[in-house]
Design an enzyme around this catalytic site. Sequence first.
Site: not given
Ligand code: AMP
Length: 111
Positions: A31, A86, A92-93, A99-101
């Site tokens: 991330d 999310n 919170g998305q 995607h999976l964090h």
């Molecule tokens: P979500 O809030 O679950 O949609 O998470 C999206 C995640 O993507 C956030 O934690 C961002 O920091 C991450 N993110 C956004 N752009 C990028 C990128 N170019 N490379 C890596 N992570 C990213």
Amino acid sequence: MSADCIFCKIIAGNIPSSKIYEDDEVIAFHDVHPKAKVHFLIVPKVHIESLASCGARHQALLGKVLLLAPSLAKEQGLAGFRTMINTGRDGGQEVFHVHLHVFGGDQLPKT
Ligand code: AMP
């Protein structure tokens, strides 16, 4: 591929990422704004907006994404880890490509 999706652009190689895994169906990368010492994302390559958009046809793919978490976490040196998906703005998305964090690297706070 969705033209205005940042993860589709990463998958296409049009913007850089700190990639830790890739196969024909899935990519994983760190991330860009880590919320833990180690924070990476496991992302199916097919553009699916969110977990709420998934159906039975995505069952195997979602299982693959989930099962990659422990093996990639181990490769990243994590003894334990937390996963999160999310879903929707209220969930919170921010990036509307499912995607999976995976978080780890420290003792994580209790939820
Ligand atoms: P979500 O809030 O679950 O949609 O998470 C999206 C995640 O993507 C956030 O934690 C961002 O920091 C991450 N993110 C956004 N752009 C990028 C990128 N170019 N490379 C890596 N992570 C990213």
